[in-house]
Design a protein around this motif. Structure first.
Motif, PDB file in Angstrom:
ATOM      1  N   GLU A   1      44.514   4.270  48.217  1.00 42.99           N
ATOM      2  CA  GLU A   1      42.958   5.524  48.548  1.00 42.99           C
ATOM      3  C   GLU A   1      43.762   7.052  48.346  1.00 42.99           C
ATOM      4  O   GLU A   1      42.830   7.526  49.242  1.00 42.99           O
ATOM      5  CB  GLU A   1      41.825   4.931  50.587  1.00 42.99           C
ATOM      6  N   ALA A   2      45.422   6.438  49.122  1.00 39.71           N
ATOM      7  CA  ALA A   2      45.745   8.229  49.274  1.00 39.71           C
ATOM      8  C   ALA A   2      45.518   8.748  48.587  1.00 39.71           C
ATOM      9  O   ALA A   2      45.601   8.591  46.472  1.00 39.71           O
ATOM     10  CB  ALA A   2      46.782   7.977  49.609  1.00 39.71           C
ATOM     11  N   GLU A   3      45.709  10.019  48.605  1.00 34.56           N
ATOM     12  CA  GLU A   3      45.746  11.552  47.862  1.00 34.56           C
ATOM     13  C   GLU A   3      46.778  11.859  48.417  1.00 34.56           C
ATOM     14  O   GLU A   3      47.567  11.905  49.307  1.00 34.56           O
ATOM     15  CB  GLU A   3      43.907  12.365  48.247  1.00 34.56           C
TER      16      GLU A   3
ATOM     17  N   GLN B   1      45.368  12.485  29.200  1.00 35.35           N
ATOM     18  CA  GLN B   1      44.144  13.654  28.673  1.00 35.35           C
ATOM     19  C   GLN B   1      43.727  14.387  29.731  1.00 35.35           C
ATOM     20  O   GLN B   1      43.440  15.198  29.215  1.00 35.35           O
ATOM     21  CB  GLN B   1      42.482  12.034  28.533  1.00 35.35           C
ATOM     22  N   MET B   2      43.685  14.317  31.001  1.00 34.94           N
ATOM     23  CA  MET B   2      43.966  15.960  31.837  1.00 34.94           C
ATOM     24  C   MET B   2      45.000  17.154  31.334  1.00 34.94           C
ATOM     25  O   MET B   2      44.780  17.413  31.883  1.00 34.94           O
ATOM     26  CB  MET B   2      44.039  15.232  33.280  1.00 34.94           C
ATOM     27  N   LEU B   3      45.807  16.716  30.719  1.00 35.49           N
ATOM     28  CA  LEU B   3      46.642  17.802  30.681  1.00 35.49           C
ATOM     29  C   LEU B   3      46.911  17.781  29.083  1.00 35.49           C
ATOM     30  O   LEU B   3      46.320  18.204  28.202  1.00 35.49           O
ATOM     31  CB  LEU B   3      48.046  17.313  30.676  1.00 35.49           C
ATOM     32  N   ASN B   4      47.312  19.138  28.902  1.00 34.39           N
ATOM     33  CA  ASN B   4      47.761  19.803  27.436  1.00 34.39           C
ATOM     34  C   ASN B   4      48.195  19.018  26.794  1.00 34.39           C
ATOM     35  O   ASN B   4      47.903  18.751  25.168  1.00 34.39           O
ATOM     36  CB  ASN B   4      48.409  21.119  27.655  1.00 34.39           C
TER      37      ASN B   4
ATOM     38  N   PHE C   1      46.425  26.816  40.385  1.00 34.54           N
ATOM     39  CA  PHE C   1      46.593  25.371  40.660  1.00 34.54           C
ATOM     40  C   PHE C   1      45.654  24.836  41.004  1.00 34.54           C
ATOM     41  O   PHE C   1      45.486  23.168  41.422  1.00 34.54           O
ATOM     42  CB  PHE C   1      47.669  25.879  41.696  1.00 34.54           C
ATOM     43  N   GLU C   2      44.393  25.917  41.428  1.00 32.43           N
ATOM     44  CA  GLU C   2      43.427  24.882  41.660  1.00 32.43           C
ATOM     45  C   GLU C   2      42.151  24.439  41.031  1.00 32.43           C
ATOM     46  O   GLU C   2      41.798  23.326  41.119  1.00 32.43           O
ATOM     47  CB  GLU C   2      42.066  26.493  41.969  1.00 32.43           C
ATOM     48  N   LYS C   3      42.891  24.140  39.585  1.00 35.57           N
ATOM     49  CA  LYS C   3      41.238  23.597  38.221  1.00 35.57           C
ATOM     50  C   LYS C   3      42.702  22.309  38.780  1.00 35.57           C
ATOM     51  O   LYS C   3      42.289  21.430  38.083  1.00 35.57           O
ATOM     52  CB  LYS C   3      41.925  24.201  36.864  1.00 35.57           C
ATOM     53  N   PHE C   4      44.182  22.779  38.514  1.00 34.44           N
ATOM     54  CA  PHE C   4      44.775  21.356  38.137  1.00 34.44           C
ATOM     55  C   PHE C   4      44.341  20.159  39.574  1.00 34.44           C
ATOM     56  O   PHE C   4      44.489  18.954  39.050  1.00 34.44           O
ATOM     57  CB  PHE C   4      46.509  21.829  38.566  1.00 34.44           C
ATOM     58  N   GLN C   5      44.370  21.089  40.636  1.00 31.36           N
ATOM     59  CA  GLN C   5      44.218  19.663  41.520  1.00 31.36           C
ATOM     60  C   GLN C   5      42.442  19.550  42.251  1.00 31.36           C
ATOM     61  O   GLN C   5      42.396  18.055  41.725  1.00 31.36           O
ATOM     62  CB  GLN C   5      43.845  20.661  43.332  1.00 31.36           C
TER      63      GLN C   5
ATOM     64  N   PHE D   1      41.795  12.264  39.379  1.00 36.83           N
ATOM     65  CA  PHE D   1      42.540  11.020  38.724  1.00 36.83           C
ATOM     66  C   PHE D   1      42.803  10.401  40.134  1.00 36.83           C
ATOM     67  O   PHE D   1      42.876   8.454  40.484  1.00 36.83           O
ATOM     68  CB  PHE D   1      44.145  11.416  38.647  1.00 36.83           C
ATOM     69  N   TYR D   2      43.297  10.056  41.575  1.00 39.01           N
ATOM     70  CA  TYR D   2      43.654   9.821  42.524  1.00 39.01           C
ATOM     71  C   TYR D   2      42.245   9.054  43.193  1.00 39.01           C
ATOM     72  O   TYR D   2      42.062   8.329  43.866  1.00 39.01           O
ATOM     73  CB  TYR D   2      44.081  10.690  43.460  1.00 39.01           C
ATOM     74  N   GLN D   3      41.065   8.959  42.947  1.00 41.14           N
ATOM     75  CA  GLN D   3      39.676   9.165  42.438  1.00 41.14           C
ATOM     76  C   GLN D   3      38.968   7.544  42.269  1.00 41.14           C
ATOM     77  O   GLN D   3      39.000   6.547  42.646  1.00 41.14           O
ATOM     78  CB  GLN D   3      37.711   9.747  42.799  1.00 41.14           C
ATOM     79  N   LEU D   4      40.386   6.919  41.067  1.00 34.73           N
ATOM     80  CA  LEU D   4      39.800   5.975  40.183  1.00 34.73           C
ATOM     81  C   LEU D   4      40.969   5.197  41.975  1.00 34.73           C
ATOM     82  O   LEU D   4      41.941   5.685  42.147  1.00 34.73           O
ATOM     83  CB  LEU D   4      40.915   6.514  38.707  1.00 34.73           C
ATOM     84  N   PRO D   5      40.411   3.573  41.022  1.00 37.05           N
ATOM     85  CA  PRO D   5      40.978   2.196  41.012  1.00 37.05           C
ATOM     86  C   PRO D   5      42.438   2.306  41.051  1.00 37.05           C
ATOM     87  O   PRO D   5      42.507   2.935  39.630  1.00 37.05           O
ATOM     88  CB  PRO D   5      39.660   1.325  40.878  1.00 37.05           C
ATOM     89  N   LYS D   6      43.233   2.047  42.570  1.00 37.30           N
ATOM     90  CA  LYS D   6      44.690   2.105  41.356  1.00 37.30           C
ATOM     91  C   LYS D   6      44.413   1.956  40.291  1.00 37.30           C
ATOM     92  O   LYS D   6      45.763   1.711  39.595  1.00 37.30           O
ATOM     93  CB  LYS D   6      45.554   1.694  42.713  1.00 37.30           C
ATOM     94  N   HIS D   7      44.285   0.611  39.956  1.00 34.74           N
ATOM     95  CA  HIS D   7      44.552  -0.552  38.454  1.00 34.74           C
ATOM     96  C   HIS D   7      43.944   0.514  37.307  1.00 34.74           C
ATOM     97  O   HIS D   7      44.945   0.402  36.210  1.00 34.74           O
ATOM     98  CB  HIS D   7      43.844  -1.431  38.794  1.00 34.74           C
ATOM     99  N   ASP D   8      43.123   2.017  37.613  1.00 37.30           N
ATOM    100  CA  ASP D   8      42.999   2.513  36.412  1.00 37.30           C
ATOM    101  C   ASP D   8      43.811   4.069  36.387  1.00 37.30           C
ATOM    102  O   ASP D   8      43.612   4.630  35.390  1.00 37.30           O
ATOM    103  CB  ASP D   8      41.411   2.591  36.704  1.00 37.30           C
TER     104      ASP D   8
END
Length: 285
Positions: free
Chosen positions: A23-25, A73-76, A48-52, A58-65
């Motif tokens: 559950e860590a970020e 998909q989040m990057l260029n 950086f703000e948009k990257f964060q 990403f880290y709010q997803l369950p670990k296995h996802d």
């Protein structure tokens, strides 16, 4: 029910400690490092703000996802597998959810009080909370992942010493000794359940390892003081690591007059004899 929980307490505790990372970020320094990594590889060219914000989702997803394909998909552009390895967190660069830590401290205190029937101040919820804080905010010389039960016990001892000095040494030593005995029994039971009558290949032992094993065997036979392991980094082979664990338990019960320890002394000594003899018999020539 409580006795079932108590029987597996050491294993469940370390599983729950390590799962705090699920559950860590990333802490601010880690988040910025990941930002610079993605910038340097032309995977991100915004603020950086948009990257964060992307990082947080990403880290709010369950670990296995949390797969590389999701981050791609989040990057260029897709990142390399090596770069994606940097997204794995440990206790040094991850922020643990405080509510989860407090919940684990409450659970641990409850099991120690109800399952172990301990009443000492060393099991107080505040003491356990500070112990877990030490583990999840490790100094540079401490482990930051793959915490085992011995790591928890060492952090607990350091926390109690910081709070009370040596005032509660005897009771903490007794409690930790009983818990380590419980832990060893659990490992042995699980090992026996999975044992199969298969060929055991020879184990290569250095002369130092052979000498220490023979010295432990003699000490157990003659009821002498157990020898220290000669190398500061400790044994590296699983069977030697397990032998050292049993030796450390024996040191606790060897000279005590406490009846709850005396009853286990001979069984632990017999275990040491069996482990030493098996090691020496199986060593590759």
């Amino acid at each position: 029910m409580i006795q079932d929980l108590w029987h597996t307490f050491p294993r469940t505790l370390v599983e729950r400690i390590n799962s705090l990372l699920d559950e860590a970020e990333p802490n601010p320094a880690k988040a910025f490092q990941l930002y610079k990594t993605c910038q340097g590889e032309n995977l991100w060219n915004d603020t950086f703000e948009k990257f964060q914000k992307k990082l947080n989702s990403f880290y709010q997803l369950p670990k296995h996802d949390r797969r590389k394909s999701v981050m791609d998909q989040m990057l260029n552009a897709p990142m390399s597998s090596v770069s994606f390895e940097e997204f794995h967190l440990n206790f040094r660069n991850g922020l643990v959810e405080n509510r989860s830590l407090m919940s684990l401290a409450s659970w641990t205190h409850h099991l120690l009080r109800v399952g172990g029937k301990y009443t000492s101040v060393v099991i107080a919820e505040d003491v356990i909370t500070k112990t877990l804080n030490y583990i999840t905010h490790p100094p540079l010389f401490e482990k930051a992942s793959n915490i085992d039960f011995d790591d928890f016990c060492e952090a607990w001892k350091k926390t109690v010493f910081k709070l009370y000095g040596k005032n509660h040494d005897a009771e903490l030593t007794r409690i930790v000794g009983e818990l380590q005995l419980l832990h060893t029994q659990l490992i042995q039971e699980e090992s026996q359940r999975h044992e199969r009558p298969v060929f055991v290949p020879g184990i290569y032992l250095t002369q130092t390892e052979i000498s220490w094993t023979m010295a432990v065997l003699e000490a157990a036979q003659e009821n002498l003081e157990m020898p220290k392991y000669p190398l500061s980094k400790g044994p590296q082979k699983p069977r030697l690591i397990e032998l050292l664990r049993v030796v450390q338990l024996y040191k606790i019960v060897q000279n005590t007059k406490l009846p709850e320890f005396v009853q286990h002394r001979e069984r632990i000594r017999a275990t040491i004899l069996d482990r030493c003899e098996s090691l020496l018999a199986d060593k590759a020539s």
